[in-house]
Enzyme design. Structure first.
Site, short mmCIF file in Angstrom:
data_model
loop_
_atom_site.label_atom_id
_atom_site.label_comp_id
_atom_site.label_asym_id
_atom_site.label_seq_id
_atom_site.Cartn_x
_atom_site.Cartn_y
_atom_site.Cartn_z
CE LYS A 193 -2.44 0.04 3.53
NZ LYS A 193 -3.12 0.79 4.58
NE ARG A 268 -7.70 1.55 11.22
CZ ARG A 268 -6.75 0.91 10.54
NH1 ARG A 268 -6.99 -0.26 9.99
NH2 ARG A 268 -5.56 1.46 10.42
NE ARG A 307 7.21 -4.98 6.21
CZ ARG A 307 5.99 -4.41 6.15
NH1 ARG A 307 5.60 -3.78 5.05
NH2 ARG A 307 5.16 -4.49 7.16
NE ARG A 313 6.37 -3.23 11.19
CZ ARG A 313 5.35 -2.75 10.49
NH1 ARG A 313 5.55 -1.94 9.47
NH2 ARG A 313 4.12 -3.10 10.80
NE ARG A 325 0.71 -7.09 11.20
CZ ARG A 325 1.88 -7.00 10.57
NH1 ARG A 325 2.86 -7.86 10.87
NH2 ARG A 325 2.10 -6.07 9.68
#
Ligand code: IMP
Ligand code: MG
Length: 369
Positions: A193, A268, A307, A313, A325
């Site tokens: 995104k 959302r 990633r 992360r 997620r």
């Protein structure tokens, strides 16, 4: 939203509201006139629709005719004397009701009063479906008014913009801002995104509003809204939608000249989507599309794990957290997919493949907006 010639118009008064207003005017007039047989005179062109609906509802005998006012050729002033076409009937001693679609400055009404002064009518009554009090500059009496409207240009239900729009059954109001492309961008974690938003904002001159960034900016800079938002967060409460909307409003205002916005991270929920629609409406604009990058779960997991190796992360390192997620994303966005699909504004775009191909696919959707 509709486009006539070079201008955009948004829905303003529905068929139902028009119908109710016409019915109310008919009722008042019929009550006042009793058994008097009126001559209804529509002022063409605009009044043809309201006259038709009006007389169909009129409960007692009546006559119906039309007149047209035309400017003398070669005279350009807006205050010019107008010529009357179509009044062939003897109206002496009759109750005449002028049926107008709209009264704006009152210039037309002035002419009508002038013309009918010498016709020897028993009484001259004026009924107008729409009336713009802020634009009206005369003091001739208007006896019956359907709906008072702000001083903005409208089309539909007989009214035109340069010849177009008369046939629309509802009324639309002109949009004063330029046409914007406003996109709600969605995608599961790992869909790319952020990367795509960067390309799109360059290509279309859009402003990318990431709700997360907006929050962080407001809190860090201790703006009034940031401080307010923080007070909820410190108590462990959700920040009310209105606070978020106010922050987004500030961002939109800051970029008033933008060609459009990419909303990222908002809405959302249904309530938020409605609030965003309202916000855009106050800007004479709208959300044009929800564009969702669609990528298979397995590809997402693979991308995120990859990633995670370099980003550090923690939530990108654990496969079960990643899958959770992704699952959460689908649960949450399903409602919004329905919300925007219902307005024909949902566009799913295949997010598998190389970055450039995906951008091109996104552009195919955006170019159509
Ligand atoms: P007046 O300014 O009251 O004389 O209105 C003159 C004419 O302008 C009306 O009969 C309409 O034909 C046109 N008009 C005024 N306002 C509008 C509008 O908002 N939309 C379309 N036509 C309008
Ligand atoms: Mg008119």
């Amino acid at each position: 939203m509709i486009k006539l010639h070079d201008k955009y118009f948004k829905p303003f008064i529905s068929e139902k509201e028009i119908d109710a207003a016409v019915a109310k005017m008919v009722q008042e007039l019929a009550k006042d006139l009793g058994d008097e047989i009126p001559v209804f005179i529509g002022v063409l062109n605009g009044s043809f629709m309201v006259v038709s609906d009006f007389v169909k509802k009129y409960p007692k005998p009546c006559e119906v005719t039309f007149i047209k006012l035309a400017s003398y050729e070669g005279v350009k002033s807006s205050e010019d004397i107008q010529r009357l076409i179509g009044l062939t009937q003897d109206l002496r001693g009759r109750t005449v009701v002028i049926l107008e679609d709209i009264i704006d400055t009152g210039n037309t009404l002035h002419e009508i009063y002038r013309i009918f002064k010498n016709e020897g009518v028993k009484q001259l009554l004026i009924a107008s479906l729409f009336y713009k009090p802020e634009a009206y500059k005369k003091d001739f009496k208007i006896h019956y008014i359907g709906i008072k409207i702000p001083n903005k240009f409208i089309v539909g239900y007989g009214l035109d913009y340069d010849g177009l729009g008369r046939n629309l059954p509802a009324v639309y109001q002109i949009k004063t801002t330029q046409h914007m492309k406003n996109i709600v961008l969605f995608g599961p974690p790992g869909a790319g995104k952020g990367t795509q938003a960067n390309f799109l904002k360059e290509k279309y001159n859009l402003v990318h509003i990431s709700t997360g960034d907006v929050f962080r900016f407001n809190i860090k800079n201790k703006t009034a809204l940031g401080t307010l938002a923080k007070s909820f967060m410190d108590k462990g409460e959700l920040v009310p939608d209105q606070v978020t909307i106010d922050m987004l409003n500030a961002e939109v205002e800051k970029n008033a000249g933008a060609k459009g916005f990419i909303f990222d991270g908002f809405p959302r929920t249904n309530a938020q989507a409605e609030a965003l629609d309202k916000l855009m409406d106050t800007k004479d604009s709208q959300i044009n599309a929800m564009i969702a990058l669609e990528v298979e779960d397995e590809v997402l997991v693979e991308r995120l794990l990859e990633r995670g190796k370099s980003s550090g992360r923690a939530d990108d390192a654990d496969e079960s957290i990643i899958r959770n997620r992704i699952k959460e994303y689908y649960t949450k966005t399903a409602i919004l997919k329905d919300y925007y699909s219902a307005q024909n504004k949902y566009f799913g775009v295949d997010g598998f493949g190389n970055v450039q191909d995906i951008t091109e696919r996104l552009c195919v959707s955006i170019d159509k907006l």
